[in-house]
Design a protein around this motif. Structure first.
Motif, PDB file in Angstrom:
ATOM      1  N   GLN A 297     -14.588 -56.210  28.637  1.00  0.00           N
ATOM      2  CA  GLN A 297     -15.996 -56.383  29.418  1.00  0.00           C
ATOM      3  C   GLN A 297     -15.477 -56.745  30.864  1.00  0.00           C
ATOM      4  N   ASN A 298     -16.330 -56.403  31.958  1.00  0.00           N
ATOM      5  CA  ASN A 298     -15.935 -56.709  33.187  1.00  0.00           C
ATOM      6  C   ASN A 298     -16.783 -57.862  33.756  1.00  0.00           C
ATOM      7  N   ILE A 299     -18.145 -57.736  33.364  1.00  0.00           N
ATOM      8  CA  ILE A 299     -18.951 -58.727  33.964  1.00  0.00           C
ATOM      9  C   ILE A 299     -18.735 -60.088  33.613  1.00  0.00           C
ATOM     10  N   PRO A 300     -18.597 -61.302  34.345  1.00  0.00           N
ATOM     11  CA  PRO A 300     -18.094 -62.635  34.092  1.00  0.00           C
ATOM     12  C   PRO A 300     -18.887 -63.445  33.457  1.00  0.00           C
ATOM     13  N   LEU A 301     -20.089 -62.937  32.694  1.00  0.00           N
ATOM     14  CA  LEU A 301     -20.893 -63.854  31.981  1.00  0.00           C
ATOM     15  C   LEU A 301     -20.803 -63.322  30.494  1.00  0.00           C
ATOM     16  N   VAL A 302     -21.000 -64.112  29.643  1.00  0.00           N
ATOM     17  CA  VAL A 302     -21.190 -63.750  28.106  1.00  0.00           C
ATOM     18  C   VAL A 302     -22.212 -64.629  27.478  1.00  0.00           C
ATOM     19  N   GLN A 303     -22.586 -63.896  26.281  1.00  0.00           N
ATOM     20  CA  GLN A 303     -23.181 -64.679  25.189  1.00  0.00           C
ATOM     21  C   GLN A 303     -22.417 -64.839  24.031  1.00  0.00           C
ATOM     22  N   GLU A 304     -22.606 -65.798  23.525  1.00  0.00           N
ATOM     23  CA  GLU A 304     -21.607 -65.988  22.216  1.00  0.00           C
ATOM     24  C   GLU A 304     -21.936 -64.778  21.224  1.00  0.00           C
ATOM     25  N   GLY A 305     -20.796 -64.371  20.677  1.00  0.00           N
ATOM     26  CA  GLY A 305     -20.711 -63.202  19.918  1.00  0.00           C
ATOM     27  C   GLY A 305     -20.519 -61.717  20.460  1.00  0.00           C
ATOM     28  N   GLU A 306     -20.683 -61.892  21.792  1.00  0.00           N
ATOM     29  CA  GLU A 306     -20.616 -60.597  22.702  1.00  0.00           C
ATOM     30  C   GLU A 306     -18.853 -60.180  22.787  1.00  0.00           C
ATOM     31  N   ALA A 307     -18.787 -58.809  22.435  1.00  0.00           N
ATOM     32  CA  ALA A 307     -17.524 -58.342  22.743  1.00  0.00           C
ATOM     33  C   ALA A 307     -16.815 -58.303  24.073  1.00  0.00           C
ATOM     34  N   MET A 308     -15.692 -58.869  24.194  1.00  0.00           N
ATOM     35  CA  MET A 308     -14.868 -59.181  25.344  1.00  0.00           C
ATOM     36  C   MET A 308     -13.786 -58.181  25.565  1.00  0.00           C
ATOM     37  N   TYR A 309     -12.743 -58.299  24.570  1.00  0.00           N
ATOM     38  CA  TYR A 309     -11.476 -57.355  24.825  1.00  0.00           C
ATOM     39  C   TYR A 309     -11.443 -56.482  23.515  1.00  0.00           C
ATOM     40  N   HIS A 310     -11.094 -55.166  23.958  1.00  0.00           N
ATOM     41  CA  HIS A 310     -10.736 -54.236  22.687  1.00  0.00           C
ATOM     42  C   HIS A 310      -9.160 -54.365  22.668  1.00  0.00           C
ATOM     43  N   ILE A 311      -8.543 -54.616  21.577  1.00  0.00           N
ATOM     44  CA  ILE A 311      -7.245 -54.514  21.474  1.00  0.00           C
ATOM     45  C   ILE A 311      -6.785 -53.630  20.108  1.00  0.00           C
ATOM     46  N   ALA A 312      -5.848 -52.848  20.655  1.00  0.00           N
ATOM     47  CA  ALA A 312      -5.221 -51.737  19.634  1.00  0.00           C
ATOM     48  C   ALA A 312      -4.142 -52.283  19.111  1.00  0.00           C
ATOM     49  N   PHE A 313      -3.487 -52.090  18.044  1.00  0.00           N
ATOM     50  CA  PHE A 313      -2.502 -52.663  17.055  1.00  0.00           C
ATOM     51  C   PHE A 313      -1.447 -51.455  17.176  1.00  0.00           C
ATOM     52  N   PHE A 314      -0.178 -51.481  17.571  1.00  0.00           N
ATOM     53  CA  PHE A 314       0.717 -50.394  17.489  1.00  0.00           C
ATOM     54  C   PHE A 314       2.047 -50.943  16.541  1.00  0.00           C
ATOM     55  N   GLY A 315       2.059 -52.153  16.138  1.00  0.00           N
ATOM     56  CA  GLY A 315       3.173 -52.749  15.261  1.00  0.00           C
ATOM     57  C   GLY A 315       4.193 -53.067  16.158  1.00  0.00           C
ATOM     58  N   ASP A 316       5.433 -52.320  15.825  1.00  0.00           N
ATOM     59  CA  ASP A 316       6.747 -52.400  16.536  1.00  0.00           C
ATOM     60  C   ASP A 316       6.562 -51.717  17.604  1.00  0.00           C
ATOM     61  N   ASP A 317       5.847 -50.871  18.087  1.00  0.00           N
ATOM     62  CA  ASP A 317       6.018 -49.775  19.075  1.00  0.00           C
ATOM     63  C   ASP A 317       5.041 -50.441  20.323  1.00  0.00           C
ATOM     64  N   ALA A 318       4.847 -51.645  20.117  1.00  0.00           N
ATOM     65  CA  ALA A 318       3.802 -52.342  21.321  1.00  0.00           C
ATOM     66  C   ALA A 318       4.491 -52.383  22.596  1.00  0.00           C
ATOM     67  N   GLU A 319       5.723 -52.789  22.492  1.00  0.00           N
ATOM     68  CA  GLU A 319       6.448 -52.867  24.033  1.00  0.00           C
ATOM     69  C   GLU A 319       6.655 -51.400  24.580  1.00  0.00           C
ATOM     70  N   GLU A 320       6.845 -50.455  23.728  1.00  0.00           N
ATOM     71  CA  GLU A 320       6.808 -48.948  24.339  1.00  0.00           C
ATOM     72  C   GLU A 320       5.593 -48.593  24.824  1.00  0.00           C
ATOM     73  N   VAL A 321       4.641 -48.907  24.071  1.00  0.00           N
ATOM     74  CA  VAL A 321       3.249 -48.350  24.642  1.00  0.00           C
ATOM     75  C   VAL A 321       3.131 -49.089  26.035  1.00  0.00           C
ATOM     76  N   ALA A 322       3.447 -50.343  26.058  1.00  0.00           N
ATOM     77  CA  ALA A 322       3.114 -51.184  27.426  1.00  0.00           C
ATOM     78  C   ALA A 322       4.018 -50.520  28.358  1.00  0.00           C
ATOM     79  N   GLU A 323       5.154 -50.090  28.159  1.00  0.00           N
ATOM     80  CA  GLU A 323       6.103 -49.269  29.161  1.00  0.00           C
ATOM     81  C   GLU A 323       5.491 -48.112  29.721  1.00  0.00           C
TER      82      GLU A 323
END
Length: 342
Positions: A297-323
């Motif tokens: 989310q980009n707007i700096p205002l939130v209501q309780e329960g609002e979705a803020m960060y979408h995180i994907a899980f890659f297991g051991d590959d996360a560092e390579e994904v970041a690169e």
């Protein structure tokens, strides 16, 4: 068969490049509305690919991607490319995600010639464009006030779709289920292989998203043998996320952000703080698992329960994904110079 293709009552012969307009329902001012379409056909028979944008009328990145694709005047070795820069022309006119009847066009496929306005437009697009096609690339962005890291969503259980998703060349791929009423579901039901490209945010142009999207389309056309093999200086390896979740606000207030799009985070890392209007710390938002931030989310205002960060899980590959995300970001060129090098 290498014969005439008919779209909107217009015949397009092998070897022709045509711009045309597919009529849809008028505005109540009696103003004609139409879907703009650009068709490029090679003389040789081959795959038929549609590239569609602005199914949601406020998702503008795809319009610029298709404009640049058309501007390149690609020389097809075989097959046909149908570029549709605006599907939901009503939404673009109103800078709105929705149709005038407040329906989400991407939940109204396959539609009906006698249904709602959204249903009629869905039917027209499916009948005039999608029925001709073997493949499709549907271009999207995040919703209003939300950004998505460039990513491909598709049925990655299908081997050919997975192969094309890898060729597209963005670091993140999500194995996404088909949604009822979506263009992707309707196209798959018609026998087409579909990639859904998500990148950027609504009502904004984002150069990273635009350049990555255009390169991805050209990579897919090259993989299908429709254009000459592209020289790729740096190969971006895509990774399949085995799961993704939204981290939600634990309180209402003003946001102080710490995590950015594309950032690798560990379980327990601080993503944001939520403060009162007087500056008192109310709550901290932390990562529930280790992964990569692929949406936020980009707007700096939130209501309780609002979705803020979408995180994907890659297991051991996360560092390579970041690169590879960093590599993709480094490949963005100045707008003026980038045209000759894509």
């Amino acid at each position: 068969m290498n014969t005439a293709m008919v779209i909107g009552g217009v015949e397009i012969l092998p070897g022709q490049v045509r711009q045309l307009k597919v009529p849809v329902a008028k505005l109540y001012t009696d103003t004609d509305m139409s879907i703009p379409v650009h068709v490029t056909r090679a003389r040789k028979t081959g795959p038929v690919v549609f590239v569609s944008a602005a199914v949601h009328g406020d998702e503008l990145n795809g319009i610029e991607i298709t404009r640049r694709l058309i501007e390149k005047k690609i020389k097809l070795l075989k097959g046909t490319v149908i570029a549709v820069p605006m599907v939901n022309v009503y939404g673009v006119l109103n800078q709105s995600r929705y149709m005038p009847d407040r329906r989400d066009l991407n939940r109204c496929f396959p539609g009906s010639p006698k249904g709602s306005l959204a249903g009629r437009m869905a039917h027209i697009f499916l009948h005039e464009i999608v029925r001709h096609c073997d493949y499709g690339i549907d271009l999207h962005t995040g919703a209003i006030h939300r950004s998505n890291l460039p990513q491909i969503r598709a049925n990655l259980d299908d081997e050919e779709t997975l192969s094309l998703a890898r060729e597209f060349g963005v670091p993140v791929m999500l194995n996404a289920n088909l949604r009822d009423g979506s263009l992707r579901e309707a196209a798959v039901s018609n026998g087409a292989k579909i990639l859904l490209y998500e990148a950027g945010q609504a009502l904004r142009f984002d150069e990273l998203s635009i350049q990555s999207g255009l390169k991805g389309i050209l990579n897919v056309l090259s993989a299908l043998g429709m254009i000459r093999k592209r020289r790729i200086r740096k190969k971006i390896e895509p990774f399949v996320a085995n799961r993704s979740d939204w981290v939600r606000a634990s309180a209402s207030g003003f946001v102080r952000e710490y995590a950015t799009l594309g950032k690798q985070v560990e379980k327990g890392d601080l993503l944001a703080e939520i403060n009162s209007p007087l500056g008192e710390l109310i709550s901290q938002v932390v990562a529930t698992r280790s992964g990569i931030v692929i949406g936020k989310q980009n707007i700096p205002l939130v209501q309780e329960g609002e979705a803020m960060y979408h995180i994907a899980f890659f297991g051991d590959d996360a560092e390579e994904v970041a690169e590879h995300i960093e590599m993709m970001q480094e490949m963005v060129k100045p707008v003026i110079a980038e045209q000759n090098d894509l």
